[in-house]
Design a protein around this motif. Structure first.
Motif, short mmCIF file in Angstrom:
data_model
loop_
_atom_site.label_atom_id
_atom_site.label_comp_id
_atom_site.label_asym_id
_atom_site.label_seq_id
_atom_site.Cartn_x
_atom_site.Cartn_y
_atom_site.Cartn_z
N PHE A 234 -49.04 91.79 50.13
CA PHE A 234 -50.41 92.22 49.87
C PHE A 234 -51.02 92.76 51.16
O PHE A 234 -50.88 92.17 52.23
N ARG A 235 -51.68 93.89 51.04
CA ARG A 235 -52.33 94.53 52.18
C ARG A 235 -53.82 94.19 52.18
O ARG A 235 -54.47 94.21 51.13
N HIS A 236 -54.32 93.88 53.36
CA HIS A 236 -55.75 93.65 53.54
C HIS A 236 -56.52 94.97 53.45
O HIS A 236 -56.14 95.97 54.08
N VAL A 237 -57.60 94.97 52.67
CA VAL A 237 -58.45 96.14 52.52
C VAL A 237 -59.90 95.71 52.72
O VAL A 237 -60.34 94.71 52.15
N ALA A 238 -60.64 96.45 53.54
CA ALA A 238 -62.08 96.23 53.70
C ALA A 238 -62.78 97.56 53.49
O ALA A 238 -62.38 98.58 54.07
N LEU A 239 -63.80 97.57 52.65
CA LEU A 239 -64.51 98.82 52.41
C LEU A 239 -65.99 98.56 52.20
O LEU A 239 -66.41 97.45 51.86
N TRP A 240 -66.79 99.60 52.43
CA TRP A 240 -68.23 99.53 52.26
C TRP A 240 -68.59 100.04 50.87
O TRP A 240 -68.20 101.14 50.49
N ASN A 241 -69.30 99.22 50.12
CA ASN A 241 -69.79 99.60 48.80
C ASN A 241 -71.25 100.05 48.97
O ASN A 241 -72.15 99.22 49.11
N PRO A 242 -71.50 101.37 48.99
CA PRO A 242 -72.85 101.85 49.30
C PRO A 242 -73.85 101.57 48.18
O PRO A 242 -75.06 101.51 48.44
N GLU A 248 -66.71 94.76 50.89
CA GLU A 248 -65.76 94.07 50.01
C GLU A 248 -64.44 93.91 50.75
O GLU A 248 -63.93 94.86 51.34
N MET A 249 -63.93 92.69 50.72
CA MET A 249 -62.57 92.45 51.20
C MET A 249 -61.69 92.27 49.98
O MET A 249 -62.03 91.53 49.05
N ARG A 250 -60.55 92.95 50.02
CA ARG A 250 -59.62 92.90 48.90
C ARG A 250 -58.21 92.70 49.42
O ARG A 250 -57.91 92.93 50.59
N LEU A 251 -57.34 92.28 48.52
CA LEU A 251 -55.90 92.24 48.76
C LEU A 251 -55.25 93.21 47.77
O LEU A 251 -55.46 93.08 46.56
N ARG A 252 -54.47 94.16 48.30
CA ARG A 252 -53.86 95.21 47.48
C ARG A 252 -52.35 94.97 47.40
O ARG A 252 -51.68 94.83 48.43
N SER A 253 -51.85 94.91 46.18
CA SER A 253 -50.42 94.67 45.98
C SER A 253 -49.61 95.86 46.48
O SER A 253 -49.85 97.01 46.07
N PRO A 271 -49.46 94.94 39.37
CA PRO A 271 -48.85 96.26 39.56
C PRO A 271 -49.06 96.76 40.99
O PRO A 271 -50.02 96.37 41.66
N GLN A 272 -48.18 97.61 41.45
CA GLN A 272 -48.36 98.21 42.77
C GLN A 272 -49.71 98.92 42.83
O GLN A 272 -50.08 99.66 41.93
N GLY A 273 -50.46 98.64 43.90
CA GLY A 273 -51.77 99.26 44.08
C GLY A 273 -52.91 98.49 43.45
O GLY A 273 -54.08 98.81 43.72
N SER A 274 -52.63 97.49 42.62
CA SER A 274 -53.72 96.70 42.03
C SER A 274 -54.35 95.82 43.09
O SER A 274 -53.73 95.46 44.09
N GLU A 275 -55.61 95.46 42.87
CA GLU A 275 -56.37 94.76 43.90
C GLU A 275 -57.01 93.47 43.38
O GLU A 275 -57.33 93.35 42.20
N LEU A 276 -57.21 92.58 44.32
CA LEU A 276 -57.84 91.28 44.09
C LEU A 276 -58.98 91.17 45.10
O LEU A 276 -58.75 91.24 46.31
N ARG A 277 -60.22 91.05 44.62
CA ARG A 277 -61.35 90.92 45.55
C ARG A 277 -61.49 89.48 46.01
O ARG A 277 -61.58 88.56 45.18
#
Length: 319
Positions: A234-242, A248-253, A271-277
């Motif tokens: 799982f890849r760490h993802v951080a993004l700004w929700n304007p 939001e911090m997410r984990l991406r498969s 699935p590949q690319g699916s995310e968990l917040r």
């Protein structure tokens, strides 16, 4: 002294319930409180020292500057801290309130019995004339167990209010107001809306510490519930929700994978690319925060912020 309203069985039961609810939802989510086992707490302390992570040092500077004024305004006899952890920043308030000659008791509340026990021991030694009464509990469920009294100040620092979605914030602030008497105080630390170029790196540092912290929730579920997550998948993802004005911090498969969680009996497909917040961290604007406090029965009396207007400490009175 420790007063316990949570034990290991409670925590395990709550974790199972959150995992069942969050991982069967669409989109999937988990609450951020499950980051904080011993390893997660160590990682977060490391995060607070990173150059990108400005909230902790900014709040600390504000407390250093304004703690004597806060002590003078509130004339606090009891300081309560929610989500206290190690209570390190709180020493700035304790020093000022003890020096003002009014403070008699400190009541830290936290879900972690081990962190709370260590803090109570350290603070009892550092402030021999102060009554230190730790409460092991969940701030969303156990506020009514806080000791009654008068001239109480509740400190809720670190921007933690932003981890709650608006409906949760409203319920929490209302419940907190319900346990306070008119004229008592809430001292609130809140991160403010600022440039996403500053915000996002604070949650996605170059050294990868936040990424490891984010994936730690999977290690917790593996250990406590017998799951077979591969955190490295799982890849760490951080993004700004304007739209919602939160990080939001997410984990991406990283690949198509299945995960089995024996307790509570889940067989999950990622699935590949699916995310968990795993976390939201809302950022505030002064008028909106004042309105939220007012709706819960507080009046914002004082507002202190840094020169870059990235973080605020607000003193609100129970109306």
């Amino acid at each position: 002294m420790l007063e316990k309203h949570l034990d290991e069985d409670d925590l395990a039961r709550n974790l199972r319930a959150d995992v069942r609810a969050g991982l069967t939802a669409d989109p999937r989510w988990l609450p951020p409180k499950w980051f904080y086992d011993a390893r997660g707490s160590e990682l977060f302390e490391e995060i607070t020292r990173l150059p990108e992570y400005y909230p902790t040092r900014t709040e600390r500077a504000l407390l250093e500057q304004h703690a004597p004024e806060i002590a003078r305004i509130t004339e606090a006899k009891t300081l309560i801290e929610l989500g206290s952890g190690s209570s390190e920043k709180t020493r700035l308030l304790l020093d000022a309130m003890v020096a003002a000659g009014t403070l008699g008791a400190f009541v830290p509340l936290d879900v972690s019995e081990s962190a709370l026990a260590a803090a109570v021991t350290a603070l009892t030694g550092a402030y021999p004339g102060l009554s230190v009464h730790g409460v092991v509990g969940d701030m969303t469920r156990h506020l009514h167990h806080l000791p009654d009294g008068d001239s109480r100040v509740v400190a809720f620092l670190g921007g933690t209010l932003g981890n709650l979605v608006p409906a949760e914030r409203a319920a929490f602030l209302t419940a907190l107001r319900d346990v306070l008497h008119e004229g008592e105080w809430l001292l609130l630390g809140a991160a403010l809306v600022t440039d996403p170029a500053v915000l996002v790196p604070a949650y996605d540092d170059a050294a990868g510490v936040t990424a490891e912290f984010n994936r730690n929730v999977l290690h917790v579920i593996n250990r406590e519930l017998g799951a077979d997550f591969d955190p490295s998948a799982f890849r760490h993802v951080a993004l700004w929700n304007p739209d919602d004005e939160w990080i939001e911090m997410r984990l991406r498969s990283l690949r198509d994978q299945r995960v089995r969680i024996p307790d509570p009996g889940l067989d999950l497909h990622f699935p590949q690319g699916s995310e968990l917040r795993t976390e939201i961290s809302a950022k505030f604007r002064r008028p909106a925060l004042a309105a939220e406090l007012s709706a819960a029965g507080f009046t914002a009396r004082h507002w202190w912020t840094d020169p870059a207007d990235r973080f605020a400490v607000t003193l609100a009175e129970a109306a």
